[in-house]
Structure formats: C-alpha cells, structure tokens
Design a protein around this motif. Structure first.
Motif, PDB file in Angstrom:
ATOM      1  N   ILE A  32     150.312  45.041  70.565  1.00  0.00           N
ATOM      2  CA  ILE A  32     151.539  44.289  70.832  1.00  0.00           C
ATOM      3  C   ILE A  32     151.475  42.913  70.174  1.00  0.00           C
ATOM      4  O   ILE A  32     152.479  42.388  69.693  1.00  0.00           O
ATOM      5  N   LYS A  33     150.279  42.339  70.103  1.00  0.00           N
ATOM      6  CA  LYS A  33     150.118  40.990  69.558  1.00  0.00           C
ATOM      7  C   LYS A  33     150.092  40.968  68.029  1.00  0.00           C
ATOM      8  O   LYS A  33     150.521  39.993  67.415  1.00  0.00           O
ATOM      9  N   ILE A  34     149.554  42.038  67.422  1.00  0.00           N
ATOM     10  CA  ILE A  34     149.464  42.002  65.959  1.00  0.00           C
ATOM     11  C   ILE A  34     150.785  42.349  65.280  1.00  0.00           C
ATOM     12  O   ILE A  34     151.010  41.969  64.129  1.00  0.00           O
ATOM     13  N   LEU A  39     141.111  38.006  61.470  1.00  0.00           N
ATOM     14  CA  LEU A  39     141.985  37.565  62.550  1.00  0.00           C
ATOM     15  C   LEU A  39     141.821  38.506  63.734  1.00  0.00           C
ATOM     16  O   LEU A  39     142.053  39.708  63.619  1.00  0.00           O
ATOM     17  N   VAL A  40     141.392  37.936  64.871  1.00  0.00           N
ATOM     18  CA  VAL A  40     141.247  38.718  66.102  1.00  0.00           C
ATOM     19  C   VAL A  40     142.218  38.172  67.136  1.00  0.00           C
ATOM     20  O   VAL A  40     142.596  36.998  67.108  1.00  0.00           O
ATOM     21  N   VAL A  41     142.619  39.046  68.055  1.00  0.00           N
ATOM     22  CA  VAL A  41     143.581  38.643  69.079  1.00  0.00           C
ATOM     23  C   VAL A  41     143.042  39.022  70.459  1.00  0.00           C
ATOM     24  O   VAL A  41     142.282  39.980  70.601  1.00  0.00           O
ATOM     25  N   GLY A  42     143.435  38.237  71.452  1.00  0.00           N
ATOM     26  CA  GLY A  42     143.140  38.587  72.834  1.00  0.00           C
ATOM     27  C   GLY A  42     141.688  38.440  73.218  1.00  0.00           C
ATOM     28  O   GLY A  42     140.978  37.554  72.736  1.00  0.00           O
ATOM     29  N   ASP A  43     141.208  39.370  74.077  1.00  0.00           N
ATOM     30  CA  ASP A  43     139.904  39.175  74.710  1.00  0.00           C
ATOM     31  C   ASP A  43     139.170  40.478  75.026  1.00  0.00           C
ATOM     32  O   ASP A  43     138.341  40.527  75.915  1.00  0.00           O
ATOM     33  N   THR A  93     139.726  33.622  62.814  1.00  0.00           N
ATOM     34  CA  THR A  93     140.915  33.094  63.482  1.00  0.00           C
ATOM     35  C   THR A  93     141.087  33.838  64.800  1.00  0.00           C
ATOM     36  O   THR A  93     141.066  35.072  64.826  1.00  0.00           O
ATOM     37  N   HIS A  94     141.253  33.077  65.885  1.00  0.00           N
ATOM     38  CA  HIS A  94     141.456  33.697  67.201  1.00  0.00           C
ATOM     39  C   HIS A  94     142.851  33.365  67.706  1.00  0.00           C
ATOM     40  O   HIS A  94     143.166  32.202  67.954  1.00  0.00           O
ATOM     41  N   VAL A  95     143.673  34.391  67.827  1.00  0.00           N
ATOM     42  CA  VAL A  95     145.022  34.243  68.379  1.00  0.00           C
ATOM     43  C   VAL A  95     144.950  34.501  69.877  1.00  0.00           C
ATOM     44  O   VAL A  95     144.416  35.521  70.310  1.00  0.00           O
ATOM     45  N   GLU A  96     145.495  33.589  70.659  1.00  0.00           N
ATOM     46  CA  GLU A  96     145.393  33.553  72.118  1.00  0.00           C
ATOM     47  C   GLU A  96     144.049  32.963  72.520  1.00  0.00           C
ATOM     48  O   GLU A  96     143.409  33.388  73.486  1.00  0.00           O
ATOM     49  N   ILE A 121     132.627  30.596  68.279  1.00  0.00           N
ATOM     50  CA  ILE A 121     132.346  30.753  66.847  1.00  0.00           C
ATOM     51  C   ILE A 121     133.624  30.808  66.003  1.00  0.00           C
ATOM     52  O   ILE A 121     133.566  31.076  64.808  1.00  0.00           O
ATOM     53  N   THR A 122     134.767  30.554  66.630  1.00  0.00           N
ATOM     54  CA  THR A 122     136.047  30.612  65.924  1.00  0.00           C
ATOM     55  C   THR A 122     136.235  29.383  65.033  1.00  0.00           C
ATOM     56  O   THR A 122     135.810  28.279  65.376  1.00  0.00           O
ATOM     57  N   ASP A 123     136.895  29.582  63.888  1.00  0.00           N
ATOM     58  CA  ASP A 123     137.216  28.477  62.979  1.00  0.00           C
ATOM     59  C   ASP A 123     138.606  27.918  63.232  1.00  0.00           C
ATOM     60  O   ASP A 123     138.798  26.703  63.221  1.00  0.00           O
ATOM     61  N   TYR A 124     139.579  28.806  63.472  1.00  0.00           N
ATOM     62  CA  TYR A 124     140.963  28.366  63.682  1.00  0.00           C
ATOM     63  C   TYR A 124     141.475  28.958  64.990  1.00  0.00           C
ATOM     64  O   TYR A 124     141.501  30.178  65.164  1.00  0.00           O
ATOM     65  N   PHE A 125     141.874  28.072  65.897  1.00  0.00           N
ATOM     66  CA  PHE A 125     142.320  28.479  67.230  1.00  0.00           C
ATOM     67  C   PHE A 125     143.842  28.392  67.321  1.00  0.00           C
ATOM     68  O   PHE A 125     144.429  27.350  67.008  1.00  0.00           O
TER      69      PHE A 125
END
Length: 361
Positions: free
Chosen positions: A14-16, A96-100, A119-122, A144-148
């Motif tokens: 749903i997020k991607i 790019l990863v999303v969620g948890d 990159t971590h979305v959410e 360890i994320t570069d862009y939040f």
C-alpha cells in the motif's frame, strides 16, 4: 538515479504504490530516475500479497525472493541472503524501504553493508514497546538510514532524540493516505455485501492479528465473544488473518453477530471501513485510514506508534482488555464520536515530496 524499492508484506504494498506513481510521473517529464521493485515474499497468501499489486496497479515485481514464513531469525536471515544476491546482480544508487516489517530491517542492513544509501519511508515512529518485533525493526532500520521520511513531527522529534542528522530528516506526510486518496473513487463492495444485508453504518469492522490478542486460543475466544456481545444490533465483519485462523482452528464459536470472512483486497476492505459504523482493530495502519475517513476506531493495544491518530484523529487506544473496550465503546454509543481532524500533510502528496527530495540528494 537507480532506486531499488523493497516490499514484503501487505502494508508495504500500500505504501510503495504511490511512490512508484511519483517516480513514473518524473520519468514522463524526462527526469533520469529508474526503479527496480523487489518483493521479498514475506507475505505469500494471495489475499495478502498478489492482490495488492493487481488492485493498486503496481507493476509486477522485477524479482520475488520467495522467502515465505519462518521464525523471526529464519525469515530475517533468509531475506538478507537473498537480497544480497539481488543487489550484487542489480546494483543501485539507493535502497528504499518502507514501514517496519522484517523485510524492512533485513534489506536495510544488507544495503548499508553493500555501501548503498538507505531511505526509510515512515521513519521515526515508536511505540516504546520492545516486545513488538516491529519496534526492534524500526530502531535498527533508523540507526543505519541515510534519508528519513516521516509522517508526523513527533516521528521527526523521535529521530532527533536518537541522534539523527536534522538535515536528513524530512517531514513529508503519509504515503498510506496517498494510496487512499488515489483510490477512493475505485473502492467497491465485497461479494458478500448484499448476501449479509450490509448497509452503510449497520456493521462494525473487526481485525485482530497481534500475538497479545490472538496467540492464546481461550483468551481470543473470550475477546471475540465480548466483542460480539457489545455489537447490539450491529453486525461484525471479521476478515480473519491467517495467523488468527490457525489459532481458532475448527472450534465452535457460537457468535451471534460476527460474520467471519476471508482476508479482503485493498479496494473491498477500504469500502468496508469507509461505510462502517466503527472499526475495532489491533492494527496501527488502519487507525491512519479511519482518521482520514472520519470513522471511529478502537485499537486493542496498550500503546501506539501513531499517537496523532489518537490526539488528532478518530482513534481511541483501548488496551487488550475486553472490559476496557466495553466501557470505551459504551461511552462512544452514549456520547457519539469524539471531535477529530486530519493530521498535517496527510493530503495525498507525500510520495511526490519524497521523490522531489531524493532527486536533490
């Protein structure tokens, strides 16, 4: 810019979806940006996986790692081994990863060790409950994320407390709401709508899948019986998660109001939520969607990583006690819905903001 996008479970899909749409929009404008979609296979039930690609018009994944289920360690390890091979064969500039979910953490670790930006979305959401596997996944991924990219100012503040660089934290809004906004005119009634005599406001939607609520069969039965009793004249539509179904087995439940159905696709499920009297759930994401739809939501957990759904939105945190639910639901029946609004930047444009920012990196 070459981006590898990771999806592993229902919320990820749903997020991607809107992120892919935002990338394709830039491609149509002649911008040099490409993506490769990797499905880890963490959820492999068709109703929890493939359906979402079809319904949300997401292209077929470029790769399916087909990891499937296992213990936390088995699944995480298998994802890491498979994703390392994927990155070796298909290098990229950014993962790019999303969620948890487990896929989020596992693929972030592999990317970082492969010297690829993450990159971590959410990013930044926290429940404070270390007994939740998702909380561990969030903390490890964000470390360890570069862009939040965050859904709220609270999430951004959480990252600052953990020592993240303020220049790498971007409050952009909620991609789940992007998908909801883009598909509201496409939602449709499930096949059982007429059969069950459903009409707007004459039923409650129930979802349960968290270990605290479903892993012990007798307490799950007590919970279901209590929810069934508080429904009054309302029906309860209960899409049964495979985890919950396995616990229930072939027990006779003797529930008067509760109608158990298969897991629903996104478009049918959102139709059910939008037209319901209320939602009872232990999911975090559903409380975001009910907030935007203006549907009262009662979350059967002791904590939430999405506090804005409670302070601003329609969500009420209940705990795991049926007695608490009866009291709070009774208050709702007596007093009506609490005043609620929509959190800042939950406007359907978060994905566009994310891609704009990434193109500037």
């Amino acid at each position: 810019m070459k981006i590898t996008i990771v999806a592993g479970a229902r919320p990820n899909f749903i997020k991607i979806a809107p992120i892919i749409k935002a990338i394709e929009k830039k491609q149509s404008e002649g911008i040099d940006i490409t993506y490769r979609l990797v499905h880890t296979g963490q959820h492999y039930d068709k109703n929890l996986s493939d359906t979402f690609f079809e319904e949300l018009n997401i292209p077929h994944p470029n790769a399916n790692l087909e990891v499937k289920s296992g213990t936390q360690a088995e699944q995480t390890g298998a994802i890491m081994v498979a994703f390392e091979k994927e990155l070796q064969q298909h290098p990229c500039d950014l993962v790019l990863v999303v969620g948890d979910v487990n896929s989020t953490m596992a693929c972030a670790i592999v990317a970082k060790k492969s010297h690829i930006k993450v990159t971590h979305v959410e990013a930044g959401i926290r429940s404070g409950d270390m007994s939740m596997p998702e909380e561990i996944n969030r903390i490890v991924t964000d470390s360890i994320t570069d862009y939040f990219f965050t859904t709220s100012t609270t999430a951004s503040e959480n990252l600052l407390k953990y020592g993240a660089n303020p220049n790498d934290i971007h409050f952009v809004g909620n991609v789940m709401i992007d998908t909801l906004t883009q598909n509201l005119n496409r939602i449709s009634a499930p096949v059982f709508w007429d059969e069950f005599g459903l009409t707007t406001g004459n039923y409650i939607v129930l979802t349960l899948h968290r270990p605290a609520n479903v892993d012990e069969a007798q307490s799950l039965l007590t919970l279901l019986q209590g929810i069934d009793a508080l429904a009054g004249e309302k029906k309860i539509i209960f899409p049964v998660h495979p985890r919950t179904k396995a616990i229930l087995g072939d027990r006779s439940l003797a529930l008067k109001n509760t109608l158990m159905v298969e897991p629903q696709g996104y478009l049918n499920f959102m139709f059910l939520v939008k037209n319901s009297f209320a939602v009872i759930t232990d999911s975090g994401g559903i409380s975001e969607e009910t907030t935007v739809l203006g549907v009262p939501c009662f979350t059967m957990r002791n904590n939430t990583e999405r506090p804005e759904t409670q302070t601003i939105g329609t969500n009420t945190l209940v705990g795991t006690s049926i007695e608490n639910l009866k009291k709070l639901f009774g208050d709702f029946l007596k007093d009506g819905p609490k005043p609620a609004g929509i959190p800042e930047l939950w406007d359907g444009k978060a994905s566009e903001r994310i891609i704009e920012i990434l193109l500037q990196k």
